[in-house]
Design an enzyme around this catalytic site. Structure first.
Site, PDB file in Angstrom:
ATOM      1  CG  ASP A  82      -1.838   0.929   1.272  1.00 28.37           C
ATOM      2  OD1 ASP A  82      -2.385   1.611   0.105  1.00 28.37           O
ATOM      3  OD2 ASP A  82      -2.368   1.302   2.422  1.00 28.37           O
ATOM      4  CG  HIS A  83      -0.260   5.047   0.423  1.00 28.35           C
ATOM      5  ND1 HIS A  83      -0.864   5.902  -0.562  1.00 28.35           N
ATOM      6  CD2 HIS A  83      -1.330   4.484   0.892  1.00 28.35           C
ATOM      7  CE1 HIS A  83      -1.838   6.073  -0.229  1.00 28.35           C
ATOM      8  NE2 HIS A  83      -2.444   5.417   0.739  1.00 28.35           N
ATOM      9  CG  ASP A 104       0.346   7.713  -3.285  1.00 29.06           C
ATOM     10  OD1 ASP A 104      -0.011   8.254  -4.431  1.00 29.06           O
ATOM     11  OD2 ASP A 104      -0.191   8.095  -2.401  1.00 29.06           O
ATOM     12  CD  GLU A 134      -4.152   8.219  -4.130  1.00 28.75           C
ATOM     13  OE1 GLU A 134      -3.894   7.223  -3.545  1.00 28.75           O
ATOM     14  OE2 GLU A 134      -4.598   9.278  -3.616  1.00 28.75           O
ATOM     15  CG  HIS A 181      -5.278   8.505   3.870  1.00 29.81           C
ATOM     16  ND1 HIS A 181      -4.698   9.081   2.594  1.00 29.81           N
ATOM     17  CD2 HIS A 181      -5.335   7.050   3.386  1.00 29.81           C
ATOM     18  CE1 HIS A 181      -4.481   8.429   1.897  1.00 29.81           C
ATOM     19  NE2 HIS A 181      -5.144   7.081   1.923  1.00 29.81           N
ATOM     20  N   GLY A 182      -7.283   8.496   7.846  1.00 35.31           N
ATOM     21  CA  GLY A 182      -7.198   8.886   9.121  1.00 35.31           C
ATOM     22  C   GLY A 182      -8.737   9.345   9.619  1.00 35.31           C
ATOM     23  CG  HIS A 209      -6.437   4.884  -0.921  1.00 38.90           C
ATOM     24  ND1 HIS A 209      -5.154   4.491  -0.433  1.00 38.90           N
ATOM     25  CD2 HIS A 209      -6.457   4.253  -1.834  1.00 38.90           C
ATOM     26  CE1 HIS A 209      -4.434   3.587  -1.224  1.00 38.90           C
ATOM     27  NE2 HIS A 209      -5.220   3.511  -2.218  1.00 38.90           N
ATOM     28  N   GLY A 210      -8.756   5.822   2.682  1.00 37.54           N
ATOM     29  CA  GLY A 210      -9.423   6.420   3.781  1.00 37.54           C
ATOM     30  C   GLY A 210     -10.640   5.938   3.976  1.00 37.54           C
ATOM     31  CB  THR A 212     -11.477   5.042   9.090  1.00 40.14           C
ATOM     32  OG1 THR A 212     -10.751   3.757   9.108  1.00 40.14           O
ATOM     33  CG2 THR A 212     -12.038   5.523  10.400  1.00 40.14           C
TER      34      THR A 212
HETATM   35  P1  13P Z   1      -8.024   4.856   6.969  1.00 43.29           P
HETATM   36  O1  13P Z   1      -6.977   4.873   7.839  1.00 43.29           O
HETATM   37  O2  13P Z   1      -8.925   6.134   6.780  1.00 43.29           O
HETATM   38  O3  13P Z   1      -9.017   3.789   7.054  1.00 43.29           O
HETATM   39  O4  13P Z   1      -7.461   4.606   5.254  1.00 43.29           O
HETATM   40  C1  13P Z   1      -6.663   3.633   5.325  1.00 43.29           C
HETATM   41  C2  13P Z   1      -6.009   3.749   3.725  1.00 43.29           C
HETATM   42  O5  13P Z   1      -6.438   4.416   2.888  1.00 43.29           O
HETATM   43  C3  13P Z   1      -4.697   2.812   3.517  1.00 43.29           C
HETATM   44  O6  13P Z   1      -4.221   3.240   2.275  1.00 43.29           O
END
Ligand code: 13P
Length: 392
Positions: A82-83, A104, A134, A181-182, A209-210, A212
């Protein structure tokens, strides 16, 4: 051995209207928790390792555990970088066992993003590995408060996305349509119209992505508009931290503090797998997708016109050069145990995928080594590529 082709996995999800979680793992507890959830749901998963987390664990060591867990579980799994920041990191990830990589380059202008991604895609496809690109910018950092990283969302445009996919050949595309993200306060505003248009134009699995912090309707709307992979980390990290904080302190020590982490990660993962529609998909995916199978490239040889020390030097150089070629998992230099064997020496080179047979043969570093140091002293040789034989 249910590691399966990630491109096929995501195409299946895209066609059948569900999304596979790309769950970032940062410890063995996370790996076990995510796999436990997938087994409970009979669902496919992507075990993801983000370069931004490599300060917190040893990539090579965790990859060994991730691969062992993936090979042992009966549910279909892909293993993903990832990334990734560079082609060197993508190559390292593939050689350690990833069968999907994300590069990325979204922070670069479009032309540069395309050039960088195209080069990595060519390398990865030569290893049979799927590539996620991306386009646009998803601000924030996984596992942190979004307010601490207040970059502006840069939305992915339909025209740029079409051009990017056509010119890079990526297998799935991470788009920026409003997620962050986060941790963030409140739910983000998603540009679903834009997402739907991108999906129409590309007909390619899309990635968010992101993951959460969205509400249930938002997840459903993303999937209805072509999202086949949702990256998810912060909520897992928060569930793990909550489990640690919930311990009452009556039993001090590391294992007492962390014993609830696996189950906390499993419970959060399970909730998302069910919400995203992956539950119960394992069998159809296993029937539909190619298993991810290595190839043993085997050369048996005798040497001539070279002293014993020269053989050692040639082998050491081969180890160094060949193990860095994309798709090479392991290079073993053998010497026959039996003195009377028809061939005294061997190479056993494990490729991650049958595609590497061709890309390795043509690779300039292989050609340079083979033509100058190996072939001139090993005219007496046979070379065979082996798949693992499976009972029919
Ligand atoms: P979150 O941490 O917001 O769940 O996003 C994870 C992410 O996009 C990892 O690439």
């Amino acid at each position: 051995m249910p590691i399966i082709d990630m491109k096929q996995m995501l195409q299946h999800a895209h066609q059948h209207g569900y999304a596979v979680g790309g769950f970032d793992v940062v410890s063995l507890d996370f790996v076990e928790g995510v796999v436990r959830a997938a087994e409970r749901c009979q669902a496919p998963i992507i075990l993801s390792l983000a370069e931004s987390h490599f300060a917190h664990y040893d990539f090579e060591l965790l990859m060994a555990a991730v691969e062992a867990a993936a090979r042992r579980t009966p549910v279909p799994v892909a293993i993903h970088l990832d990334h990734g920041e560079s082609e060197a990191m993508a190559t390292r990830a593939i050689n350690l066992g990833c069968n999907g990589v994300m590069v990325d380059a979204s922070k670069f202008p479009l032309e540069q993003n395309i050039a960088h991604t195209r080069a990595i895609t060519a390398m990865a496809h030569g290893c049979g590995v799927a590539v996620e690109g991306e386009l646009g910018y998803v601000p924030g950092v996984e596992g942190e408060d979004a307010e601490r990283h207040p970059g502006e969302v840069q939305y992915t445009s339909v025209a740029d996305a079409k051009r990017y996919v056509d010119e890079t050949g990526v297998d799935c595309l991470a788009v920026s349509i409003g997620t962050v993200h986060g941790r963030m306060k409140g739910a983000p505003q998603l540009d679903l119209k834009r997402l739907g248009q991108i999906n129409q134009a590309l007909q390619l699995p899309l990635v968010i992505h992101g993951g959460t912090g969205l509400d249930e309707d938002q997840y459903r709307a993303l999937i209805a508009n072509g999202v086949a992979k949702i990256n998810y980390y912060t909520a897992l990290a928060d569930a793990a931290a909550t489990a640690i904080r919930a311990t009452d302190g009556s039993r001090p020590g590391y294992t007492a503090l962390t014993e609830g982490v696996r189950e906390a990660v499993a419970a959060e993962t399970e909730k998302m797998i069910r919400l995203w529609g992956g539950a119960g998909r394992a069998d159809e995916l296993l029937a539909h997708c190619r298993p991810w199978q290595p190839v043993e490239h085997t050369i048996l040889y005798n040497t001539a016109n070279i002293p014993e020390e020269g053989v050692d030097e040639m082998m050491a150089e081969g180890q160094r050069v060949l193990s860095a070629i994309p798709g090479v998992r392991r290079v073993f230099c053998g010497q026959a145990v039996q003195g009377q064997a028809a061939y005294r020496y061997s190479w056993h080179i494990q490729f991650c995928h049958p595609a590497v047979i061709d890309s390795y043969r043509e690779h300039p570093d292989h050609l340079a080594f083979a033509n100058t140091l190996f072939r001139p002293v090993a005219a007496d040789r046979i070379s065979i590529d082996f798949n693992e034989r499976r009972s029919t």
